[in-house]
Design a protein around this motif. Structure first.
Motif, PDB file in Angstrom:
ATOM      1  N   PHE A  31      20.855  -1.138   7.746  1.00  0.00           N
ATOM      2  CA  PHE A  31      21.318  -0.764   6.159  1.00  0.00           C
ATOM      3  C   PHE A  31      20.361   0.028   5.566  1.00  0.00           C
ATOM      4  N   ILE A  32      20.921   0.880   4.700  1.00  0.00           N
ATOM      5  CA  ILE A  32      20.243   2.018   4.169  1.00  0.00           C
ATOM      6  C   ILE A  32      20.614   1.989   2.747  1.00  0.00           C
ATOM      7  N   GLY A  33      19.476   2.253   2.101  1.00  0.00           N
ATOM      8  CA  GLY A  33      19.763   2.115   0.508  1.00  0.00           C
ATOM      9  C   GLY A  33      18.647   2.697  -0.508  1.00  0.00           C
ATOM     10  N   LYS A  34      18.420   2.157  -1.615  1.00  0.00           N
ATOM     11  CA  LYS A  34      17.467   2.372  -2.472  1.00  0.00           C
ATOM     12  C   LYS A  34      16.701   1.327  -3.165  1.00  0.00           C
ATOM     13  N   CYS A  35      15.786   1.461  -3.598  1.00  0.00           N
ATOM     14  CA  CYS A  35      15.067   0.254  -4.199  1.00  0.00           C
ATOM     15  C   CYS A  35      14.624   0.613  -5.673  1.00  0.00           C
ATOM     16  N   HIS A  36      14.700  -0.042  -6.518  1.00  0.00           N
ATOM     17  CA  HIS A  36      14.010   0.183  -7.912  1.00  0.00           C
ATOM     18  C   HIS A  36      13.079  -1.085  -8.204  1.00  0.00           C
ATOM     19  N   VAL A  37      11.775  -0.769  -8.484  1.00  0.00           N
ATOM     20  CA  VAL A  37      10.867  -1.832  -8.796  1.00  0.00           C
ATOM     21  C   VAL A  37      10.276  -1.241 -10.050  1.00  0.00           C
ATOM     22  N   ALA A  38      10.138  -2.449 -11.057  1.00  0.00           N
ATOM     23  CA  ALA A  38       9.476  -2.384 -12.231  1.00  0.00           C
ATOM     24  C   ALA A  38       8.568  -3.602 -12.418  1.00  0.00           C
ATOM     25  N   TYR A  39       7.713  -3.306 -13.166  1.00  0.00           N
ATOM     26  CA  TYR A  39       6.548  -4.497 -13.325  1.00  0.00           C
ATOM     27  C   TYR A  39       6.096  -4.305 -14.811  1.00  0.00           C
ATOM     28  N   LEU A  40       5.505  -5.321 -15.571  1.00  0.00           N
ATOM     29  CA  LEU A  40       4.993  -5.026 -16.491  1.00  0.00           C
ATOM     30  C   LEU A  40       3.288  -5.625 -16.683  1.00  0.00           C
ATOM     31  N   PRO A  41       2.437  -4.451 -16.578  1.00  0.00           N
ATOM     32  CA  PRO A  41       1.059  -4.734 -16.379  1.00  0.00           C
ATOM     33  C   PRO A  41       0.399  -5.670 -17.003  1.00  0.00           C
ATOM     34  N   ASN A  42      -0.846  -6.340 -16.560  1.00  0.00           N
ATOM     35  CA  ASN A  42      -1.275  -7.216 -17.287  1.00  0.00           C
ATOM     36  C   ASN A  42      -2.853  -7.009 -17.159  1.00  0.00           C
ATOM     37  N   GLY A  43      -3.475  -5.742 -17.223  1.00  0.00           N
ATOM     38  CA  GLY A  43      -4.603  -5.242 -17.110  1.00  0.00           C
ATOM     39  C   GLY A  43      -4.814  -4.571 -15.976  1.00  0.00           C
ATOM     40  N   LYS A  44      -3.849  -4.323 -15.036  1.00  0.00           N
ATOM     41  CA  LYS A  44      -3.954  -3.887 -13.742  1.00  0.00           C
ATOM     42  C   LYS A  44      -2.849  -2.855 -13.335  1.00  0.00           C
ATOM     43  N   VAL A  45      -2.892  -1.770 -12.908  1.00  0.00           N
ATOM     44  CA  VAL A  45      -1.754  -0.975 -12.455  1.00  0.00           C
ATOM     45  C   VAL A  45      -1.903  -0.719 -10.947  1.00  0.00           C
ATOM     46  N   LEU A  46      -0.757  -0.441 -10.321  1.00  0.00           N
ATOM     47  CA  LEU A  46      -0.751  -0.233  -8.847  1.00  0.00           C
ATOM     48  C   LEU A  46      -0.524   1.295  -8.530  1.00  0.00           C
ATOM     49  N   GLY A  47      -1.079   1.983  -7.669  1.00  0.00           N
ATOM     50  CA  GLY A  47      -1.033   3.174  -7.256  1.00  0.00           C
ATOM     51  C   GLY A  47       0.547   3.487  -6.953  1.00  0.00           C
ATOM     52  N   LEU A  48       0.955   4.750  -7.351  1.00  0.00           N
ATOM     53  CA  LEU A  48       2.485   4.934  -7.362  1.00  0.00           C
ATOM     54  C   LEU A  48       3.088   4.864  -5.713  1.00  0.00           C
ATOM     55  N   SER A  49       2.178   5.390  -4.888  1.00  0.00           N
ATOM     56  CA  SER A  49       2.797   5.546  -3.467  1.00  0.00           C
ATOM     57  C   SER A  49       2.898   4.273  -2.807  1.00  0.00           C
ATOM     58  N   LYS A  50       2.196   3.070  -3.324  1.00  0.00           N
ATOM     59  CA  LYS A  50       2.095   1.811  -2.866  1.00  0.00           C
ATOM     60  C   LYS A  50       3.293   1.078  -2.889  1.00  0.00           C
ATOM     61  N   PHE A  51       4.380   1.350  -4.060  1.00  0.00           N
ATOM     62  CA  PHE A  51       5.449   0.836  -4.200  1.00  0.00           C
ATOM     63  C   PHE A  51       6.561   1.196  -2.968  1.00  0.00           C
ATOM     64  N   ALA A  52       6.350   2.490  -2.601  1.00  0.00           N
ATOM     65  CA  ALA A  52       7.154   2.845  -1.175  1.00  0.00           C
ATOM     66  C   ALA A  52       6.622   2.119  -0.147  1.00  0.00           C
ATOM     67  N   ARG A  53       5.292   2.068  -0.053  1.00  0.00           N
ATOM     68  CA  ARG A  53       4.520   1.390   1.165  1.00  0.00           C
ATOM     69  C   ARG A  53       5.058   0.222   1.256  1.00  0.00           C
ATOM     70  N   ILE A  54       4.977  -0.653   0.201  1.00  0.00           N
ATOM     71  CA  ILE A  54       5.408  -2.278   0.188  1.00  0.00           C
ATOM     72  C   ILE A  54       6.664  -2.203   0.537  1.00  0.00           C
ATOM     73  N   THR A  55       7.540  -1.313   0.070  1.00  0.00           N
ATOM     74  CA  THR A  55       9.013  -1.469   0.536  1.00  0.00           C
ATOM     75  C   THR A  55       9.336  -1.289   1.937  1.00  0.00           C
ATOM     76  N   ASP A  56       8.560  -0.345   2.395  1.00  0.00           N
ATOM     77  CA  ASP A  56       8.669   0.247   3.719  1.00  0.00           C
ATOM     78  C   ASP A  56       8.186  -1.011   4.906  1.00  0.00           C
ATOM     79  N   MET A  57       6.958  -1.549   4.335  1.00  0.00           N
ATOM     80  CA  MET A  57       6.480  -2.641   5.031  1.00  0.00           C
ATOM     81  C   MET A  57       7.475  -3.698   5.378  1.00  0.00           C
ATOM     82  N   PHE A  58       8.208  -4.325   4.562  1.00  0.00           N
ATOM     83  CA  PHE A  58       8.947  -5.200   4.365  1.00  0.00           C
ATOM     84  C   PHE A  58      10.349  -4.877   5.132  1.00  0.00           C
ATOM     85  N   ALA A  59      10.662  -3.655   4.828  1.00  0.00           N
ATOM     86  CA  ALA A  59      11.860  -2.991   5.328  1.00  0.00           C
ATOM     87  C   ALA A  59      11.969  -2.852   6.968  1.00  0.00           C
TER      88      ALA A  59
END
Length: 183
Positions: free
Chosen positions: A82-110
Motif C-alpha cells: 500500500f502506497i500513500g502519504k502521511c501528515h503529522v502534526a504536534y503541539l510542542p511542549n518545550g521540545k521540537v523534533l528534527g524535521l527529517s525524523k518524521f519521515a524516518r519514524i514513518t518509514d520505520m513503522f511502514a
C-alpha cells in the motif's frame, strides 16, 4: 537470512508452476529476498536509533505540521503493497523534533507488515513519546494494491485513517485547524 528467504521464494515459484531456473527468473529468488528484507527493515530499527537525539529545546507552542510524507508499506493480510502519504502534526511542549525524523519514524513503522490503522497509531505514539507533546495528530491516505489488484479490483479507491492524541482529540478547534491545513 537472505538465503533462507530466497529458498522459500524459489519454492513458491515452483508451486505456482514456474521454472525458477529459466533465464528471466534465475536470480529472482535472491532479488525478491533482498527486496523483502529492505521492505521490512523497520523490524531491525528502534525509535531511539531513528531519532538519534534530534529533540531540541524550543519555546514554541504552536502547531508544527509535516505534510505529504511519502510512505510505502506491505499489507499484512496479503503481502501486497500500500502506497500513500502521511501528515503529522504536534503541539510542542518545550521540545521540537528534527524535521527529517518524521519521515524516518514513518518509514520505520511502514517498513513492517502492517495495516494502515495501526501504522497511523504507531507513528502518533512514537512522536508523542519522543516529544512529550501536548497533542499529536496523524492522517494517512493510501491506495492498497490488495484492493486494486485482487478481490474487488477497485482502481480508484483509497483509504484515509487518522489518530488524534491529546489536544487534537480533546479540542475540536485544534483538530479542525489540523484538518484544514492538510486539505
Amino acid at each position: 537470512m537472505t538465503d533462507d528467504i530466497a529458498h522459500h521464494y524459489r519454492h513458491i515459484m515452483q508451486q505456482l508452476g514456474e521454472n525458477p531456473d529459466r533465464e528471466g527468473l534465475k536470480d529472482t529468488p535472491d532479488r525478491a529476498a533482498r527486496a523483502m528484507e529492505f521492505l521490512t527493515a523497520g523490524y531491525h530499527q528502534s525509535l531511539d536509533e531513528v531519532v538519534n537525539g534530534a529533540v531540541f529545546d524550543s519555546g514554541t507552542d504552536e502547531m508544527v505540521l509535516v505534510k505529504d510524507i511519502e510512505l510505502y508499506s506491505i499489507c499484512e493480510h496479503h503481502l501486497l503493497p500500500f502506497i500513500g502519504k502521511c501528515h503529522v502534526a504536534y503541539l510542542p511542549n518545550g521540545k521540537v523534533l528534527g524535521l527529517s525524523k518524521f519521515a524516518r519514524i514513518t518509514d520505520m513503522f511502514a517498513r513492517r507488515l502492517q495495516i494502515q490503522e495501526n501504522l497511523a497509531l504507531q507513528i502518533a505514539e512514537a512522536v508523542q513519546e519522543v516529544t512529550n507533546a501536548r497533542g499529536v495528530a496523524v492522517v494517512i491516505e493510501a491506495q492498497h494494491l490488495c484492493m486494486m489488484m485482487r478481490g474487488v479490483e477497485k482502481q480508484n479507491s483509497s483509504m484515509s485513517s487518522s489518530v488524534m492524541l491529546g489536544a487534537f482529540r480533546n479540542k475540536p478547534s485544534t483538530r479542525q485547524e489540523f484538518l484544514t491545513l492538510i486539505s
